[in-house]
Design a protein around this motif. Structure first.
Motif, PDB file in Angstrom:
ATOM      1  N   SER A   1       0.791  -1.486  -0.056  1.00 14.48           N
ATOM      2  CA  SER A   1      -0.109  -0.061  -0.127  1.00 14.48           C
ATOM      3  C   SER A   1       0.860   1.182  -0.010  1.00 14.48           C
ATOM      4  O   SER A   1       0.395   2.341   0.084  1.00 14.48           O
ATOM      5  CB  SER A   1      -0.753   0.033   1.157  1.00 14.48           C
ATOM      6  N   LEU A   2       2.310   1.137  -0.169  1.00 15.41           N
ATOM      7  CA  LEU A   2       3.291   2.143   0.049  1.00 15.41           C
ATOM      8  C   LEU A   2       2.800   3.104   1.036  1.00 15.41           C
ATOM      9  O   LEU A   2       1.939   4.001   0.990  1.00 15.41           O
ATOM     10  CB  LEU A   2       3.060   3.113  -1.259  1.00 15.41           C
TER      11      LEU A   2
ATOM     12  N   THR B   1      10.630   7.536  -9.231  1.00 15.89           N
ATOM     13  CA  THR B   1       8.980   7.823  -9.417  1.00 15.89           C
ATOM     14  C   THR B   1       9.095   8.241 -11.229  1.00 15.89           C
ATOM     15  O   THR B   1       9.799   8.259 -11.948  1.00 15.89           O
ATOM     16  CB  THR B   1       8.629   9.136  -8.907  1.00 15.89           C
ATOM     17  N   SER B   2       7.884   8.060 -11.702  1.00 17.36           N
ATOM     18  CA  SER B   2       7.422   8.352 -12.947  1.00 17.36           C
ATOM     19  C   SER B   2       7.960   9.511 -13.393  1.00 17.36           C
ATOM     20  O   SER B   2       7.720   9.985 -14.509  1.00 17.36           O
ATOM     21  CB  SER B   2       5.944   7.894 -13.262  1.00 17.36           C
TER      22      SER B   2
ATOM     23  N   GLU C   1       3.488   6.502 -10.076  1.00 21.62           N
ATOM     24  CA  GLU C   1       4.147   5.250 -10.156  1.00 21.62           C
ATOM     25  C   GLU C   1       5.419   5.306  -9.610  1.00 21.62           C
ATOM     26  O   GLU C   1       6.167   6.121 -10.051  1.00 21.62           O
ATOM     27  CB  GLU C   1       3.985   4.442 -11.548  1.00 21.62           C
ATOM     28  N   ILE C   2       5.822   4.291  -8.666  1.00 20.32           N
ATOM     29  CA  ILE C   2       7.184   4.280  -8.227  1.00 20.32           C
ATOM     30  C   ILE C   2       7.637   2.937  -8.524  1.00 20.32           C
ATOM     31  O   ILE C   2       7.112   1.812  -8.595  1.00 20.32           O
ATOM     32  CB  ILE C   2       7.142   4.498  -6.449  1.00 20.32           C
TER      33      ILE C   2
ATOM     34  N   ASP D   1       9.785  -4.188 -10.355  1.00 17.14           N
ATOM     35  CA  ASP D   1       8.417  -3.998  -9.732  1.00 17.14           C
ATOM     36  C   ASP D   1       7.830  -2.564  -9.724  1.00 17.14           C
ATOM     37  O   ASP D   1       8.618  -1.422  -9.473  1.00 17.14           O
ATOM     38  CB  ASP D   1       8.409  -4.637  -8.146  1.00 17.14           C
ATOM     39  N   ARG D   2       6.577  -2.325  -9.812  1.00 12.31           N
ATOM     40  CA  ARG D   2       5.898  -0.860  -9.719  1.00 12.31           C
ATOM     41  C   ARG D   2       4.788  -0.991  -8.923  1.00 12.31           C
ATOM     42  O   ARG D   2       3.979  -1.790  -8.691  1.00 12.31           O
ATOM     43  CB  ARG D   2       5.339  -0.745 -11.286  1.00 12.31           C
ATOM     44  N   LYS D   3       4.693   0.058  -8.125  1.00 12.14           N
ATOM     45  CA  LYS D   3       3.564   0.371  -7.133  1.00 12.14           C
ATOM     46  C   LYS D   3       3.154   1.845  -7.389  1.00 12.14           C
ATOM     47  O   LYS D   3       3.676   2.811  -7.737  1.00 12.14           O
ATOM     48  CB  LYS D   3       3.959   0.231  -5.475  1.00 12.14           C
ATOM     49  N   SER D   4       1.714   1.802  -7.336  1.00 10.94           N
ATOM     50  CA  SER D   4       0.925   3.183  -7.398  1.00 10.94           C
ATOM     51  C   SER D   4       1.057   3.816  -6.002  1.00 10.94           C
ATOM     52  O   SER D   4       0.848   3.276  -5.261  1.00 10.94           O
ATOM     53  CB  SER D   4      -0.133   3.251  -8.082  1.00 10.94           C
TER      54      SER D   4
END
Length: 85
Positions: free
Chosen positions: A11-12, A46-47, A69-70, A80-83
């Motif tokens: 969940s960052l 980050t994006s 997105e990170i 891996d990418r997380k929002s």
């Protein structure tokens, strides 16, 4: 390739610095592999282009905007990418 996942980053863990969705928030966590071993030296960015690298304990902290997105990248592991939510 081996996989890694993000402890606390599903969940960052993000701490808002401001109220607006466009303001920067601080996201932090620890990167570990599937066995729970800490992974130092993971590139975290980050994006929008800001970046960081995990320390010797696999910990990172980076500023991002909600909705960005990170990406987590390390040689020998799947990216891996997380929002940011």
């Amino acid at each position: 390739k081996r996989q890694f996942f993000l402890l606390l980053a599903a969940s960052l863990l993000c701490i808002p610095i401001g109220v607006s969705a466009q303001e920067q928030i601080t996201c932090s966590g620890v990167v570990v592999d599937l066995n729970g071993s800490l992974i130092p030296g993971v590139a975290v960015f980050t994006s929008s282009g800001s970046g960081s690298i995990t320390d010797e304990d696999g910990a990172y902290s980076i500023s991002a905007k909600k909705g960005e997105e990170i990406q987590f990248s390390c040689l020998g592991y799947e990216t891996d990418r997380k929002s940011v939510v």
